[in-house]
Enzyme design. Structure first.
Site, short mmCIF file in Angstrom:
data_model
loop_
_atom_site.label_atom_id
_atom_site.label_comp_id
_atom_site.label_asym_id
_atom_site.label_seq_id
_atom_site.Cartn_x
_atom_site.Cartn_y
_atom_site.Cartn_z
N SER A 1 0.73 -12.44 -3.14
CA SER A 1 1.08 -11.66 -1.95
C SER A 1 0.38 -12.17 -0.69
O SER A 1 0.61 -13.30 -0.27
CB SER A 1 0.78 -10.19 -2.21
OG SER A 1 1.32 -9.39 -1.20
N ASP B 1 4.28 -11.01 4.96
CA ASP B 1 3.12 -11.48 4.20
C ASP B 1 3.59 -12.68 3.36
O ASP B 1 4.72 -13.15 3.50
CB ASP B 1 2.52 -10.35 3.35
CG ASP B 1 3.41 -9.92 2.21
OD1 ASP B 1 4.65 -10.12 2.30
OD2 ASP B 1 2.91 -9.40 1.21
N ASP C 1 4.63 -13.20 0.33
CA ASP C 1 5.80 -13.11 -0.56
C ASP C 1 6.91 -12.24 0.01
O ASP C 1 7.90 -11.97 -0.68
CB ASP C 1 5.39 -12.62 -1.95
CG ASP C 1 4.83 -11.21 -1.93
OD1 ASP C 1 4.19 -10.84 -0.93
OD2 ASP C 1 5.04 -10.47 -2.91
N ASP D 1 7.44 -9.12 0.60
CA ASP D 1 7.82 -7.74 0.25
C ASP D 1 7.37 -6.80 1.37
O ASP D 1 7.69 -5.62 1.36
CB ASP D 1 7.26 -7.31 -1.12
CG ASP D 1 5.76 -7.39 -1.22
OD1 ASP D 1 5.12 -8.00 -0.34
OD2 ASP D 1 5.21 -6.86 -2.19
MG MG Z 1 3.31 -8.87 -0.72
#
Ligand code: MG
Length: 453
Positions: free
Chosen positions: A104, A243, A245, A247
């Site tokens: 992340s 961020d 990744d 999400d």
């Molecule tokens: Mg993330």
């Protein structure tokens, strides 16, 4: 005495995460892969696998893939994708699980493994415990040579994801957006989707690079100075930052100022309406915004897995944490930073500018503090706080004990006392109608804790 053996915890608040070569190794990924296949029981069932832009991600993806195949399940390989596409693909392709290799927003040397359910929702804690138990007991059920799993390339499902997003969100041509992808997993995708949606896009840090040369992947104000400058310099309507990744996303207004996390969440929640879910540490501005539109707010423990669980259990319309991790259940149960960005852009286009929309939400004085507290003292203090803390205050409306102690008051003020899950602190977070009340609440809560230390 007959006691269950203590099974070491691998999973934290958001999957398995740590430093490559220390906590996180290909050997661990191999075991997680074998454990997933064992846990799913059925040989030949499908597991979606994706990974982010880190230098260690391909290595980890190959290892987890080998483990899944060894256990007799088939791998549907996505390649490098943002985390939300793993959640989406699991459901779309009828897979029995999903695996995302990512850490992340953590720095470059870290990596991690996050697991997904058939409905595209992160593994619940009980499911993670099952995986831990299989690994700890080495209770694998590997396939014989005839039954070893197969790999299929399913990367074209990304096109379905793009088309489904474009069907869901209605952005008209013309709005100008700067998008900062942090050299992370959404680098190619987020700018392309926003362009297809009709935005005029300026892309920053939009080539995947595990050294994160553009900026640290944590989308904090300190890391987004460049984005803020570019939004202002290009006269864009807003800026978006993901961020590592994707999400998550955060926004920057047309003046180059970072949007308040709580207010942005409240704004989007009120636009969607209905029953929404947030965490105990979120500001009460979401309650006020939802009350205005006749909606309702339910709160749960901090962590996107808990938000997803409550959305699922209450059949809620939306949910999110102030960090920018938002779940849109009509699309997928996985937090999605690209869809969240599109929602904000749609809202700004219809009702903006963003700075005014945020200014229209009244804010109360807020205090966030941490008090040093040894790990072994946390439990005693919190047990006492659960029983007695509210007695120090007047006009208490209710006491929420889901995650720490959250006391809310009749005038909309609230205070949360919660032990940090990762550090030696107890945190006090509060929001009060007046500065005096904020200080009074802070003093009461801090004194209560300090007297017990
Ligand atoms: Mg993330």
């Amino acid at each position: 005495m007959n006691m269950d053996p203590v099974i070491p915890k691998l999973f934290g608040t958001s999957g398995i995460r740590g430093r490559i070569g220390k906590e996180i190794t290909p050997a661990l990924a191999l075991m997680v892969g074998r454990a997933i296949s064992k846990y799913l029981h059925v040989k030949g069932c499908k597991v979606v696998v994706g990974y982010d832009s880190r230098t260690s991600s391909v290595m980890m993806e190959r290892a987890v893939t080998a483990g899944i195949l060894q256990g007799g399940c088939n791998v549907l390989s996505l390649g490098m994708v943002p985390t939300p596409i793993v959640g989406y693909a699991v459901k779309k392709l009828g897979a029995k699980a999903g695996v995302m290799i990512t850490a992340s927003h953590n720095p470059s040397p870290d990596n991690g493994i996050k697991l997904w359910n058939p409905e595209g929702m992160a593994y619940r804690q009980e499911q993670e415990r099952n995986i831990e138990k299989i690994i700890h007991e080495e209770d694998f059920n590997d396939a014989s040579w005839q039954d070893i799993g197969k790999i299929e390339d399913v990367s074209p499902v990304v096109n379905n994801y793009i088309n489904d997003l474009l069907d869901l969100i209605n952005i008209k041509p013309g709005i100008k957006v700067v998008v900062d992808c942090a050299n992370g997993a959404a680098s190619y995708l987020s700018p392309i989707i926003l362009r297809k949606a009709g935005c005029q896009v300026v892309a920053l840090n939009a080539q995947p690079d595990g050294f994160f040369p553009g900026r640290n992947p944590e989308p904090s104000a300190a890391n987004l100075q460049e984005l803020m400058k570019v939004v202002k310099a290009t006269g864009a309507n807003l800026g978006i930052a993901h961020d590592g990744d994707a999400d998550r996303m955060v926004a920057v207004d047309e003046g180059g100022k970072m949007a308040d996390f709580d207010k942005l969440l409240a704004l989007v929640a009120a636009e969607i309406g209905g029953c929404v879910v947030t965490t105990v540490d979120a500001s009460a501005c979401i309650d006020r915004c939802m009350a205005e539109v006749g909606g309702k707010v339910d709160r749960t423990k901090v962590g996107d897995v808990h938000v997803a669980e409550m959305i699922h259990d209450l059949d809620a319309s939306f949910g999110g944490e102030p960090s920018g991790t938002w779940i849109h259940p009509q699309f997928c149960m996985c937090p999605d930073g690209i869809l969240s960005a599109m929602r904000v852009i749609e809202l700004v286009q219809n009702k903006g500018p963003l700075s005014r929309l945020l200014d229209d939400i009244p804010s109360y004085p807020t205090i966030r503090e941490k008090i040093d507290c040894q790990e072994e003292q946390k439990k005693t203090i919190m047990e006492k706080a659960e029983k007695e803390l509210y007695l120090l205050f007047e006009d208490v409306l209710n006491v929420n004990l889901q995650d720490g102690v959250r006391i809310s008051f009749k005038d909309g003020s609230w205070v949360l006392v919660r032990p940090s899950g990762t550090e030696s602190f107890i945190r006090i977070t509060l929001e009060a109608k007046t500065v005096q009340k904020a200080h009074m609440m802070r003093d009461h809560a801090a004194k209560f804790i300090e007297e017990l230390l």
